[in-house]
Enzyme design. Structure first.
Site, PDB file in Angstrom:
ATOM      1  N   LYS A  19     -23.514  11.122   9.426  1.00  0.00           N
ATOM      2  CA  LYS A  19     -24.426  12.233   9.168  1.00  0.00           C
ATOM      3  C   LYS A  19     -24.368  12.646   7.693  1.00  0.00           C
ATOM      4  O   LYS A  19     -25.380  12.970   7.093  1.00  0.00           O
ATOM      5  CB  LYS A  19     -24.039  13.422  10.062  1.00  0.00           C
ATOM      6  N   HIS A  59     -15.956  15.527  14.522  1.00  0.00           N
ATOM      7  CA  HIS A  59     -14.645  14.984  14.143  1.00  0.00           C
ATOM      8  C   HIS A  59     -14.047  14.216  15.319  1.00  0.00           C
ATOM      9  O   HIS A  59     -13.408  13.186  15.151  1.00  0.00           O
ATOM     10  CB  HIS A  59     -13.672  16.096  13.742  1.00  0.00           C
TER      11      HIS A  59
END
Ligand code: PAF
Length: 197
Positions: free
Chosen positions: A170, A58
């Protein structure tokens, strides 16, 4: 001289974080009020949608957003509609204080942390058509998961109206779904995939 610049630089960074405070917002109405001020000033708004419990991945999204936009909004919302197992929803980690500390240190402007009732005052009955994109791989094991992701992300886009939104590369199936949704709904924003390693 170099030492003086280094001390001065650190002083400026400290001064900047002292005077730029992060706002934590729980309602759509106050989110809109805050963002309207920025929109009126012609500032660019970047959004990083998250479900909290933040990690380094993040961090990469947030740092990129802060570097590329005038205003960074990070949403912290554990979205019930993307869980097909109620137990997973119940046990999903929730660490708001720690998340807020990390986000403030990264110079985020606004954290949007709504309640479930705020996001879903009524059940969201929308069904998105992503065809094979949502049926293979993760979609095959978690039926309805990507529909739930599209429901919440489309709401976040509607409330924040960002110029740019950032997602991890991802989760490439999720990234493809979000890009397809933006295309289908003809939303005026750019979706950027970020390598989070
Ligand atoms: O990737 C996630 O954390 C979630 O699926 C998202 C995009 C924040 C939507 O709830």
């Amino acid at each position: 001289m170099a030492r003086l610049f280094s001390i001065y630089g650190k002083y400026l960074v400290a001064l900047h974080s002292k005077f730029t405070s992060m706002t934590i917002i729980e309602t759509i109405a106050s989110l809109n009020d805050s963002l309207q001020t920025y929109r009126d000033q012609g500032k660019t708004i970047g959004l990083v949608p998250t479900m909290g419990a933040l990690h380094d991945g993040h961090g990469a999204l947030v740092r990129r957003c802060v570097a590329e936009n005038d205003v960074t909004v990070v949403s912290l919302f554990v979205n019930p509609t993307q869980f097909n197992n109620p137990d997973d929803l119940l046990h999903y980690p929730r660490t708001p204080e720690e998340d807020n500390r990390l986000l403030e240190a990264m110079n985020v402007d606004i954290v949007f942390a709504p309640t479930v009732d705020e996001m879903y005052p009524e059940p969201d009955k929308r069904v998105f058509e992503f065809g094979v994109l949502s049926e293979v791989m993760e979609g095959a094991f978690r039926p309805g998961h990507f529909n739930g992701v599209a429901q919440v992300v489309s709401k976040l886009f509607q409330f924040v109206r960002p110029n740019v939104a950032y997602f991890g590369e991802k989760d490439f199936q999720q990234l493809a779904i979000v890009k397809e949704m933006v295309k289908q709904l003809q939303l005026p924003l750019e979706v950027i995939g970020v390598a989070t390693v």
